[in-house]
Enzyme design. Structure first.
Site, mmCIF file in Angstrom:
data_model
loop_
_atom_site.group_PDB
_atom_site.id
_atom_site.type_symbol
_atom_site.label_atom_id
_atom_site.label_comp_id
_atom_site.label_asym_id
_atom_site.label_seq_id
_atom_site.Cartn_x
_atom_site.Cartn_y
_atom_site.Cartn_z
ATOM 1 C CB VAL A 344 15.149 75.877 9.581
ATOM 2 C CG1 VAL A 344 13.924 76.922 8.784
ATOM 3 C CG2 VAL A 344 15.671 74.860 8.944
ATOM 4 C CD GLU A 345 15.655 81.075 6.566
ATOM 5 O OE1 GLU A 345 15.269 81.590 5.804
ATOM 6 O OE2 GLU A 345 15.751 79.765 7.174
ATOM 7 C CB SER A 346 11.150 78.996 12.002
ATOM 8 O OG SER A 346 11.477 77.591 11.593
ATOM 9 N N GLY A 347 14.129 78.594 14.038
ATOM 10 C CA GLY A 347 14.758 78.165 15.230
ATOM 11 C C GLY A 347 15.429 76.798 15.162
#
Length: 540
Positions: A344-347
């Site tokens: 996921v983009e957030s990590g």
């Protein structure tokens, strides 16, 4: 206050923010969002008239519908004489209709970049560089020869953020530039008395370190304010747990629980922060009834498993918000989650990604890294494949995921992921509008089709440039509930169609252009349209 302690009351911290401040704020929706600092900053403005004319740099946005920043934006929208906010750089304004309207009505400056580009911007300016050099955005609405990331006329006039075309060794790049922040609002779980910051109860830590570094960098050393849940004695925190060292933080503020939620709808769940790793069994996945969305998500998973077979190993992928984020649940349902590692983009790596305003959080991730580092995985093609949603696809294969006249949701992480992934699976329904399409008796039943064509002659705004993708050697497919297309140098080629559909009536007549038809055209796998699991684990 004890000597050397950076723990202060919130009023003492926010009064240090000057007029015309450029404030970088952490927050992926409500993940790691310092809501309490934003609330108290705005309350100070209402009481004193200061700070005024602030400029916010938000990546993507530290709010959710009805939450603090959205509430502030609503008040500002209803105040024609507001002097609090002069403009913002934002990568996804979609959760705040009031912010969108302020931009659309030219009342504040509005600029947009992709999430990954903004993440790297803070890292680059902290090194003293002018901005971010990248090929992301070439030939799209971000290109300065098109819209240049300007969201309104006021932004075009002020040019506080801008993008230049740079040529190196005969190759074009874009240089993204914006003001260096002189204030950073960040968040963590625990801080000790000298400001060392940890994030053990957070679902992500995005770019809090680089925000602090950007604010502290020359030529103007700014201030960093951290919101936390609790205070620990110095030196009791484990060094490897510290995400932002204390010398980079000026003030620490303790927030009430209602302004320190883990995500939009979750106060705290240890499975999201990785403190407890649950077994990923089908009981964890919400029931996903057989529908056109499930057909599409299953077809994405089939494609990803074909990549596994081709590469002869598990693969690393990104799944975007919407239909693609359902793929992880289907992988668990099929028992093949160990073959497709999601990010996921957030990590987060692995686990089950949440959707809607909770997007950015995952239940049971096996790793969580910083947001700039995650986007390096995307832009550099380190991942093996990605699936993102589409709203429009044109005859050249260009994609518009979300932009329409009068609509301003922003690009999010889409431009970076779509540019960098070596294999792209764009996914969505074939038509839009009010429709009644059922999956029954092992086939697709189009009772009433949507009246809006999504395969169009030209997309409204290009967010994925197909020509650049072909130049890079990307493998690209477009997956719908009734047809699968592949991108070639001659445009789209129809390769699969839903069983028993009439190709002319149900597919070609619903497109504004005529795709090529593969000589090996075949029906989509019939298992996609049946209630029972597809039995994919046995195949692997």
């Amino acid at each position: 206050m004890m000597v050397g302690s950076k723990v202060v009351n919130v009023e003492e911290a926010v009064e240090k923010v000057p007029d015309k401040a450029v404030i970088a704020v952490s927050g992926f929706n409500l993940l790691i969002a310092p809501e309490y600092l934003l609330l108290k900053l705005y309350e100070r403005y209402k009481e004193t008239g200061h700070p005024k004319h602030i400029f916010l740099e938000l990546n993507p946005i530290p709010t959710a519908p009805g939450k603090v920043l959205d509430q502030i934006a609503t008040e500002l929208y209803n105040d024609p004489d507001q002097e609090f906010l002069s403009g913002l750089l934002i990568t996804y304004p979609g959760w705040s209709p009031a912010l969108q309207k302020m931009i659309q009505e030219n009342r504040i400056e509005g600029y947009t970049w992709s999430i990954g580009t903004a993440s790297w911007f803070f890292r680059e300016v902290s090194r003293g560089l002018p901005g971010v050099l990248t090929r992301v955005g070439l030939g799209t609405f971000l290109d300065p020869r098109e819209d240049g990331g300007y969201l309104n006329d006021l932004a075009k006039e002020k040019r506080r953020c801008w993008i230049d075309v740079i040529t190196i060794d005969g190759k074009e790049y874009l240089l993204y530039r914006a003001p260096k922040p002189n204030v950073a609002f960040i968040r963590g779980t625990t801080a000790d008395e000298i400001g060392n910051l940890t994030t053990e109860k957070e679902g992500s830590f995005t770019e809090i370190l680089t925000l602090a570094q950007a604010a502290k960098a020359e030529p103007e050393k700014g201030i960093v304010i951290a919101q936390v849940e609790r205070i620990a004695k110095y030196p009791s925190l484990k060094p490897q747990d510290v995400k932002v060292p204390g010398p980079l933080i000026d003030y620490v503020v303790i927030a009430p629980p209602e302004y320190h939620k883990q995500s939009a709808n979750i106060q705290y769940d240890p499975r999201i922060s990785g403190e407890i790793i649950p077994p990923l069994d089908p009981k964890l996945v919400p029931k996903f009834e057989l529908s056109t969305k499930k057909v599409i998500a299953r077809r994405i998973l089939l494609e990803m498993l074909e990549i596994c077979k081709k590469l002869k190993r598990p693969i690393l992928v990104n799944l975007g918000i919407g239909i693609p984020d359902k793929v992880a649940g289907i992988a668990i349902e099929e028992g093949v989650q160990d073959y497709v590692f999601t990010t996921v983009e957030s990590g987060p790596f692995g686990g089950l990604a949440l959707g809607g305003p909770d997007f950015g959080a995952s239940i049971g991730p096996f790793a969580i890294i910083s947001q700039p580092d995650q986007f390096a995985n995307y832009e550099g093609g380190i991942i093996d494949a990605a699936s993102l949603g589409f709203m429009q696809v044109d005859e050249k294969g260009n994609v518009n995921p979300s932009l329409l006249p009068g609509r301003l949701p922003g690009p999010g992480g889409f431009p970076v992921i779509a540019y960098g992934s070596p294999r792209m699976l764009f996914a969505g329904h074939f038509t839009a509008g009010k429709k009644d399409i059922r999956v029954e008796n092992g086939k697709l039943n189009i009772v009433k089709d949507g009246n809006i064509k999504k395969f169009v002659k030209s997309v409204y705004k290009i967010v994925y440039n197909a020509a650049l993708g072909l130049e890079k050697g990307q493998e690209v497919k477009y997956i719908t509930e009734r047809a699968v297309f592949r991108l070639t140098k001659d445009g789209l080629v129809l390769e699969e169609y839903a069983p028993e559909l009439d190709i002319d009536r149900d597919i070609l007549s619903k497109m504004e252009f005529e795709p090529k038809v593969s000589p090996k055209l075949k029906e989509m796998d019939e298992r996609l349209f049946k209630e029972e699991p597809m039995g994919l684990r046995d195949e692997l």
